[in-house]
Scaffold this motif. Structure first.
Motif, PDB file in Angstrom:
ATOM      1  N   LYS A 194      -6.440  -5.252  -2.991  1.00  0.00           N
ATOM      2  CA  LYS A 194      -6.270  -3.896  -2.492  1.00  0.00           C
ATOM      3  C   LYS A 194      -6.548  -2.996  -3.688  1.00  0.00           C
ATOM      4  N   TRP A 250      -7.439   1.206  -5.244  1.00  0.00           N
ATOM      5  CA  TRP A 250      -7.446   2.658  -5.132  1.00  0.00           C
ATOM      6  C   TRP A 250      -8.437   3.186  -6.150  1.00  0.00           C
ATOM      7  N   PRO A 291      -9.887   7.088  -0.491  1.00  0.00           N
ATOM      8  CA  PRO A 291      -9.127   6.748  -1.691  1.00  0.00           C
ATOM      9  C   PRO A 291      -8.725   5.269  -1.792  1.00  0.00           C
ATOM     10  N   TYR A 292      -8.941   4.441  -0.744  1.00  0.00           N
ATOM     11  CA  TYR A 292      -8.347   3.104  -0.700  1.00  0.00           C
ATOM     12  C   TYR A 292      -9.329   2.136  -0.056  1.00  0.00           C
ATOM     13  N   HIS A 309       1.111   6.960  -6.653  1.00  0.00           N
ATOM     14  CA  HIS A 309      -0.003   7.877  -6.878  1.00  0.00           C
ATOM     15  C   HIS A 309       0.366   9.338  -6.634  1.00  0.00           C
ATOM     16  N   ARG A 310       1.357   9.589  -5.831  1.00  0.00           N
ATOM     17  CA  ARG A 310       1.797  10.974  -5.618  1.00  0.00           C
ATOM     18  C   ARG A 310       2.428  11.552  -6.878  1.00  0.00           C
ATOM     19  N   ARG A 364       0.831  -1.208   0.000  1.00  0.00           N
ATOM     20  CA  ARG A 364       0.000   0.000   0.000  1.00  0.00           C
ATOM     21  C   ARG A 364       0.866   1.257   0.000  1.00  0.00           C
ATOM     22  N   ALA A 365       1.879   1.298   0.857  1.00  0.00           N
ATOM     23  CA  ALA A 365       2.734   2.488   0.924  1.00  0.00           C
ATOM     24  C   ALA A 365       3.428   2.740  -0.412  1.00  0.00           C
ATOM     25  N   ASP A 416       0.815   4.009  -2.889  1.00  0.00           N
ATOM     26  CA  ASP A 416       0.500   5.398  -2.529  1.00  0.00           C
ATOM     27  C   ASP A 416       1.604   6.335  -3.022  1.00  0.00           C
ATOM     28  N   GLN A 417       2.838   5.877  -2.953  1.00  0.00           N
ATOM     29  CA  GLN A 417       3.951   6.674  -3.464  1.00  0.00           C
ATOM     30  C   GLN A 417       3.820   6.879  -4.974  1.00  0.00           C
TER      31      GLN A 417
END
Length: 197
Positions: free
Chosen positions: A150, A152, A174-175, A105-106, A98-99, A102-103
């Motif tokens: 998982k 998004w 968002p998740y 997605h930034r 997930r982390a 998420d990175q």
């Protein structure tokens, strides 16, 4: 179950922020749009557009060999991102996925769903970044294999190739994650996928 009723059978898992996932089973695609609209009208609009796109693909592409090849080539070019990210994620523990996503997605619009072979986010996984009509096809080769997910944003898993059969909507605002797709009788069943832009 008849083909028509199968097409209208769906389940949705929606999670807003850090709340517990909300689960609805035995609903129609129209019901799903209403459920999502209560949480995010913009996502509901994207879902309506995706449903129209799926209808057009099934009406205009499926059955036309030339259009099928063109569609595959377009989706294949876009799937390169998923292929690269799947490779990156395979070297991480599932708890780190997930982390890392998420990175991603930034920095970019990379899509959307990480599907795992086994329950509880175990086994091999594939990261899907693009609408994909047949999980048997390379580069995914993940037909009837997903047991947990998982996700998004908005995502739809379909029971059959070319966006047919029962549907499982995974909507994360968002998740969202779900450790056992068997809860919806969707374990080892997904054969195609739609990512909402």
């Amino acid at each position: 179950m008849s083909s028509q009723s199968e097409e209208n059978s769906a389940a949705v898992v929606i999670q807003v922020g850090d709340s517990e996932p909300e689960v609805h089973d035995g609903v129609s695609p129209d019901d799903v749009i209403g459920i999502i609209a209560r949480a995010d009208e913009g996502m509901a609009g994207r879902l309506r557009a995706a449903e129209e796109r799926v209808k057009a693909i099934r009406a205009e592409v499926v059955g036309d060999p030339d259009m099928t090849v063109e569609y595959f080539l377009l989706q294949r070019a876009q799937s390169r991102v998923g292929e690269l990210l799947s490779h990156d994620l395979e070297h991480l523990e599932p708890g780190e996925h997930r982390a890392r996503v998420d990175q991603y997605h930034r920095y970019a619009e990379v899509g959307s769903a990480l599907l795992y072979r086994d329950r509880d986010f175990k086994g091999g996984s594939k990261f899907f970044t693009v609408t994909w009509p047949n999980f048997k096809w390379w580069p995914y080769k993940f037909n009837d294999a997903a047991s947990s997910a998982k996700a998004w944003g908005g995502n739809i898993l379909f029971q059959h190739t070319w966006y047919g059969g029962r549907r499982l909507y995974l909507v994360g605002l968002p998740y969202v994650e779900f450790a056992d797709l068997g809860r919806f009788d969707f374990n080892d069943m997904a054969s195609s996928f739609v990512s909402l832009p």
